[in-house]
Write a protein that holds these residues in place. Structure first.
Motif, mmCIF file in Angstrom:
data_model
loop_
_atom_site.group_PDB
_atom_site.id
_atom_site.type_symbol
_atom_site.label_atom_id
_atom_site.label_comp_id
_atom_site.label_asym_id
_atom_site.label_seq_id
_atom_site.Cartn_x
_atom_site.Cartn_y
_atom_site.Cartn_z
ATOM 1 N N PRO A 1 -15.435 -0.228 -2.040
ATOM 2 C CA PRO A 1 -14.322 0.489 -2.689
ATOM 3 C C PRO A 1 -14.387 0.410 -4.224
ATOM 4 O O PRO A 1 -15.134 -0.403 -4.782
ATOM 5 C CB PRO A 1 -13.090 -0.262 -2.173
ATOM 6 C CG PRO A 1 -13.588 -1.615 -1.791
ATOM 7 C CD PRO A 1 -15.007 -1.456 -1.376
ATOM 8 N N ARG B 1 0.850 -1.187 0.000
ATOM 9 C CA ARG B 1 0.000 0.000 0.000
ATOM 10 C C ARG B 1 0.894 1.248 0.000
ATOM 11 O O ARG B 1 1.575 1.520 0.968
ATOM 12 C CB ARG B 1 -0.907 0.000 1.224
ATOM 13 C CG ARG B 1 -2.021 -1.011 1.088
ATOM 14 C CD ARG B 1 -3.037 -0.856 2.178
ATOM 15 N NE ARG B 1 -4.231 -1.614 1.834
ATOM 16 C CZ ARG B 1 -5.253 -1.098 1.155
ATOM 17 N NH1 ARG B 1 -5.243 0.154 0.757
ATOM 18 N NH2 ARG B 1 -6.295 -1.847 0.877
ATOM 19 N N GLN B 2 0.908 1.937 -1.067
ATOM 20 C CA GLN B 2 1.764 3.122 -1.146
ATOM 21 C C GLN B 2 1.260 4.038 -2.241
ATOM 22 O O GLN B 2 0.513 3.614 -3.122
ATOM 23 C CB GLN B 2 3.208 2.717 -1.455
ATOM 24 C CG GLN B 2 3.347 2.037 -2.799
ATOM 25 C CD GLN B 2 4.789 1.760 -3.169
ATOM 26 O OE1 GLN B 2 5.619 1.555 -2.336
ATOM 27 N NE2 GLN B 2 5.068 1.754 -4.452
ATOM 28 N N ALA B 3 1.699 5.283 -2.167
ATOM 29 C CA ALA B 3 1.316 6.222 -3.209
ATOM 30 C C ALA B 3 2.050 5.845 -4.484
ATOM 31 O O ALA B 3 3.161 5.335 -4.438
ATOM 32 C CB ALA B 3 1.689 7.631 -2.777
ATOM 33 N N LEU C 1 -4.974 13.113 -9.580
ATOM 34 C CA LEU C 1 -5.882 11.970 -9.657
ATOM 35 C C LEU C 1 -7.175 12.395 -10.349
ATOM 36 O O LEU C 1 -7.844 13.324 -9.922
ATOM 37 C CB LEU C 1 -6.167 11.462 -8.239
ATOM 38 C CG LEU C 1 -6.930 10.149 -8.131
ATOM 39 C CD1 LEU C 1 -6.150 9.006 -8.758
ATOM 40 C CD2 LEU C 1 -7.229 9.836 -6.656
ATOM 41 N N HIS D 1 -11.885 -0.076 -7.414
ATOM 42 C CA HIS D 1 -10.521 -0.435 -7.797
ATOM 43 C C HIS D 1 -10.333 -0.386 -9.307
ATOM 44 O O HIS D 1 -11.289 -0.496 -10.075
ATOM 45 C CB HIS D 1 -10.180 -1.842 -7.285
ATOM 46 C CG HIS D 1 -10.087 -1.922 -5.804
ATOM 47 N ND1 HIS D 1 -10.983 -2.624 -5.028
ATOM 48 C CD2 HIS D 1 -9.207 -1.351 -4.947
ATOM 49 C CE1 HIS D 1 -10.657 -2.492 -3.753
ATOM 50 N NE2 HIS D 1 -9.588 -1.720 -3.679
ATOM 51 N N THR E 1 -16.025 7.083 -11.098
ATOM 52 C CA THR E 1 -16.294 7.970 -9.962
ATOM 53 C C THR E 1 -17.498 7.442 -9.179
ATOM 54 O O THR E 1 -18.171 6.506 -9.611
ATOM 55 C CB THR E 1 -16.592 9.402 -10.460
ATOM 56 O OG1 THR E 1 -17.602 9.327 -11.474
ATOM 57 C CG2 THR E 1 -15.357 10.073 -11.016
ATOM 58 N N GLU F 1 -10.027 5.781 -5.747
ATOM 59 C CA GLU F 1 -10.459 6.986 -5.034
ATOM 60 C C GLU F 1 -9.310 7.679 -4.304
ATOM 61 O O GLU F 1 -9.373 8.868 -4.045
ATOM 62 C CB GLU F 1 -11.578 6.644 -4.059
ATOM 63 C CG GLU F 1 -12.853 6.272 -4.808
ATOM 64 C CD GLU F 1 -13.971 5.895 -3.858
ATOM 65 O OE1 GLU F 1 -14.898 6.702 -3.710
ATOM 66 O OE2 GLU F 1 -13.911 4.803 -3.272
ATOM 67 N N THR F 2 -8.272 6.901 -3.999
ATOM 68 C CA THR F 2 -7.134 7.509 -3.293
ATOM 69 C C THR F 2 -5.872 7.539 -4.162
ATOM 70 O O THR F 2 -4.910 8.223 -3.838
ATOM 71 C CB THR F 2 -6.794 6.704 -2.023
ATOM 72 O OG1 THR F 2 -6.423 5.380 -2.429
ATOM 73 C CG2 THR F 2 -7.976 6.632 -1.074
ATOM 74 N N GLY F 3 -5.874 6.771 -5.238
ATOM 75 C CA GLY F 3 -4.680 6.660 -6.087
ATOM 76 C C GLY F 3 -3.632 5.752 -5.491
ATOM 77 O O GLY F 3 -2.494 5.682 -5.969
ATOM 78 N N GLU F 4 -4.012 5.030 -4.440
ATOM 79 C CA GLU F 4 -3.053 4.185 -3.745
ATOM 80 C C GLU F 4 -2.795 2.895 -4.524
ATOM 81 O O GLU F 4 -3.745 2.256 -4.994
ATOM 82 C CB GLU F 4 -3.653 3.834 -2.379
ATOM 83 C CG GLU F 4 -2.662 3.529 -1.329
ATOM 84 C CD GLU F 4 -3.376 3.232 0.004
ATOM 85 O OE1 GLU F 4 -2.701 3.360 1.022
ATOM 86 O OE2 GLU F 4 -4.565 2.879 0.015
ATOM 87 N N ASP G 1 -6.457 1.595 -5.750
ATOM 88 C CA ASP G 1 -7.697 2.169 -5.240
ATOM 89 C C ASP G 1 -7.896 3.458 -6.038
ATOM 90 O O ASP G 1 -7.077 4.381 -5.938
ATOM 91 C CB ASP G 1 -7.550 2.470 -3.733
ATOM 92 C CG ASP G 1 -8.827 3.050 -3.149
ATOM 93 O OD1 ASP G 1 -9.500 3.844 -3.843
ATOM 94 O OD2 ASP G 1 -9.143 2.709 -1.997
#
Ligand code: FES
Length: 547
Positions: free
Chosen positions: A136, A98-100, A112, A138, A117, A157-160, A155
Motif C-alpha cells: 500500500p 477507516r472512513q472517507a 483525489l 500511505h 502514485t 490510493e483510496t483517500g481513506e 491510504d
C-alpha cells in the motif's frame, strides 16, 4: 507517615530511594524511553505539577530542562512525607477509523490527486521513482502545534482516513510559547527540540496499524516557529522584529521561490520511508504560519465569494478575513492560556481534560471529561464553559473578579482540580489579545462584525467549544448562530487536503501570496481594543472602522 505520589492520575504510597520512573513501572504507567533509564535518551520527560521539593536536585543530564520538567529516570524521592503529582507527556487516544475524508465546511467532494502514485511496482513522487513495492501507499498529515500535535494517516490510493493520533508537544520543556522556544532553540545547540519531537513522533507513527515504511509523503503544517524548528531552520529571526522566518527572508532576497520546505524521510528522523517527501506547507508572513495557510485551504477561501472570517484560537491566534478577491490576516500572541498553559490546573484537550462545565441551581458543578478516565485538569473549552457559568450565575463579574473575595473555585475536590482568580487574569489577557486582533483586522478591512457572512471558529477546541459560552464571555463577537461555523482543527484539515491533492497544494502556494499581513501594533486603537477585550462580556458588532 506517607508520601502520596500521583503519576498520570494513578496514586501510590511512596518513600525515599526509587526514581519516578521506578514508581511509574510499579503503577503500570508507561514512560517513553529508548535507553532503559540510563539518562541518555532524554525521552522520559515528566511535568511535576506539585511536590518538587520532595525530589532530588536536578542532575547534569537534566540541565536542558526548565521549570517543572524533569527526567523520570533521574529524579528520585527524598522523603516519606508530602505529596508529589506529576505526569508524562500526554497522549490522546489513537482512533482507528477507516472512513472517507470529509471536509468540515460545505464543500464539494475533494478530487483525489496525490503526489505519490504507482506504476506497476514502481512508487513515484511527482513521477520520480522512490521505491519498488506492490504494498500500500500511505501518507501522513501533521499539525505541529505549540501545545499539541495531531497526526492523520491516509491510504493515498483510496483517500481513506486510516487512523489518527494526538499528543502533547514534548517541546513544552523549552517553554510554553513560540518566543520561549525560539530562545531555547537558539541557546541550546544540537537541535534538541527537533530531536525530542522526532522521538515522540516516531513512537506515535510506529503505533499506527501499518508498516511505517509505506508512508511515502508527509505534509506538515504549524506556526512559523514550530515548522521551522522541525525542518532544522535557524529560528532566531522569527523572534526579532520584523519577525520573519528565514524562508521569508530568502524569498524576499530571490534565493527561493516559495516559503515551503521539503526534506526526505531520513533527514526528518522519522521511521517513514527514507526517500519519502516531507513537505512543510508555506507560511504567510511573520508569525502567520503554515497552520494559518492550511486553514484557508480548509474553508476553501480561494474560491469563496462571500466575506468570511476565520479565528483559529491557539497559543498564537490566527485571524483571517476576506474572500477570493481580498484577504487580510493577522497573528495575535495570545499565549497558552486557552490551551491550558499558565493555568494552575490547565491541560491540553487530551484524555483526562475537563471539556464541559455546567453549574446547576444548587451550585454543583457537572463536569464532562475527555476519555473514560478521572479528570486531571481543565482544557480550553472547559475553561470557556466555566467562566461563562461563573458570569451567568454572578459568581464572577465582567472584570474577572470572584464574588465575596474568594480567590479559588474548586471543581473536583478529590482530584484537587480548582480554578484561581489569577487564572482568570491569564485568560483575560489572552482573550483581550484575540479580540484586539479581530477588531484591528476588521477595522483595517473596513468591515463591521455583522457584515461578515460566515465566522469560522477553528482551533483544537473549535469543534467542542460551546458557542453560547464563547459569546457570553466575549471570546467571539455576538453574531447570530447561523453565521458561526465550528470547523474544529482547520489546520489539520488543510494539511489533509494538501496531502490528498496536488492541485490544492498548488492553490495553497498561490493563496499565501495573496494575503496581506496586517501588523496589529501599527493600529492606533489596538490598545483600546485590548483593554475592552479583557472584559468578560459580550462584544457587539459595532466598532469604528478605519477602512
Ligand atoms: S529513560 Fe532515557 S533518559 Fe530517562
Amino acid at each position: 507517615m506517607s508520601l502520596n505520589l500521583t503519576i498520570n492520575g494513578a496514586v501510590i504510597e511512596a518513600g525515599p530511594g526509587p526514581s519516578l520512573f521506578d514508581y511509574a513501572d510499579k503503577l503500570g504507567v508507561q514512560v517513553p524511553t529508548s535507553c532503559q533509564k540510563q539518562g541518555k535518551c532524554k525521552e522520559c520527560i515528566v511535568e511535576v505539577v506539585s511536590g518538587m521539593e520532595c525530589l532530588t536536585e536536578r542532575t547534569s543530564e537534566e540541565s536542558h530542562l526548565k521549570d517543572r520538567f524533569r527526567l523520570a529516570c533521574r529524579c528520585h524521592l527524598t522523603t516519606d512525607t508530602g505529596e508529589v503529582r506529576c505526569h508524562t507527556m500526554r497522549r490522546g487516544q489513537m482512533r482507528i477509523e477507516r472512513q472517507a475524508f470529509s471536509l468540515p465546511a460545505s464543500h464539494g467532494k475533494l478530487q483525489l490527486d496525490p503526489a505519490v502514485t504507482r506504476d506497476g511496482d514502481r512508487i513515484l513522487i511527482d513521477g520520480n521513482e522512490v521505491d519498488r513495492s506492490t504494498g500500500p501507499i500511505h501518507g501522513l498529515a501533521m499539525d505541529l502545534g505549540t501545545t499539541t500535535i495531531v497526526l492523520r494517516l491516509f491510504d493515498l490510493e483510496t483517500g481513506e482516513l486510516i487512523a489518527d493520533s494526538s499528543l502533547e508537544n514534548p517541546q513544552r520543556f523549552g517553554g510554553s510559547d513560540v518566543m520561549a522556544r525560539i530562545q531555547y532553540d537558539t541557546t541550546y545547540p544540537g537541535k534538541l527540540l527537533m530531536r525530542t519531537v522526532a522521538g515522540y513522533l516516531s513512537r506515535a507513527i510506529d503505533e499506527f496499524p501499518v508498516d511505517s515504511r509505506t508512508i511515502y509523503e508527509m505534509v506538515v503544517v504549524g506556526n512559523s516557529t514550530m515548522r521551522d524548528i522541525f525542518f532544522r531552520q535557524d529560528v532566531y529571526s522569527i523572534g526579532q522584529s520584523p519577525y520573519q522566518s528565514i524562508t521569508e527572508i530568502e524569498l524576499a532576497a530571490g534565493k527561493r521561490t516559495t516559503t515551503s520546505l521539503t526534506q526526505n524521510g531520513r533527514k526528518s528522523l522519522l521511521p517513514i520511508h527514507p526517500q519519502a517527501r516531507v513537505y512543510g506547507a508555506p507560511i504567510i508572513s511573520g508569525h502567520l504560519g503554515a497552520d494559518a495557510a492550511a486553514c484557508m485551504l480548509a474553508v476553501d477561501l480561494g474560491n469563496e465569494d462571500r466575506t468570511i472570517a476565520i479565528m483559529d484560537i491557539g497559543t498564537n491566534t490566527e485571524l483571517i478575513v476576506g474572500n477570493k478577491r481580498r484577504i487580510l490576516a493577522a497573528s495575535c500572541p495570545a499565549g497558552p492560556a486557552f490551551e491550558g498553559g499558565a493555568i494552575a490546573c490547565g491541560m491540553p484537550g487530551l484524555d483526562g481534560a475537563i471539556e464541559r462545565v455546567s453549574l446547576n441551581g444548587s451550585g454543583t458543578f457537572h463536569l464532562g471529561v475527555i476519555g473514560d478516565v478521572p479528570p486531571e485538569g481543565i482544557c480550553g473549552s472547559g475553561l470557556i464553559d466555566l467562566m461563562s457559568e461563573l458570569v451567568r450565575t454572578g459568581q464572577m463579574n465582567p472584570m474577572g473578579r470572584f464574588q465575596d473575595g474568594v480567590d479559588r473555585i474548586t471543581l473536583d475536590d478529590e482530584q484537587g482540580i480548582y480554578f484561581l482568580e489569577s487564572d482568570v487574569n491569564e485568560l483575560a489577557q489572552a482573550k483581550g489579545a484575540n479580540m484586539a486582533g479581530l477588531q484591528t483586522v476588521f477595522s483595517n478591512y473596513g468591515l463591521q462584525f455583522d457584515e461578515v457572512d460566515v465566522f469560522y471558529l477553528a482551533g483544537g477546541f473549535g469543534r467542542h467549544v460551546n458557542v453560547d459560552a464563547a459569546r457570553r464571555i466575549g471570546l467571539i463577537p455576538a453574531l447570530p448562530d447561523a453565521k458561526i461555523v465550528k470547523v474544529g482543527n482547520a489546520a489539520i484539515e488543510g494539511a489533509c487536503i494538501a496531502l490528498l491533492s496536488k492541485t490544492k497544494r498548488q492553490e495553497l502556494e498561490r493563496l499565501v501570496r495573496q494575503v496581506k499581513h496586517c501588523r496589529l501594533e501599527t493600529h492606533p486603537h489596538f490598545f483600546d481594543f485590548f483593554v475592552e477585550g479583557c472584559q468578560f462580556k459580550p462584544v457587539e458588532s459595532t466598532l469604528e472602522v478605519t477602512g
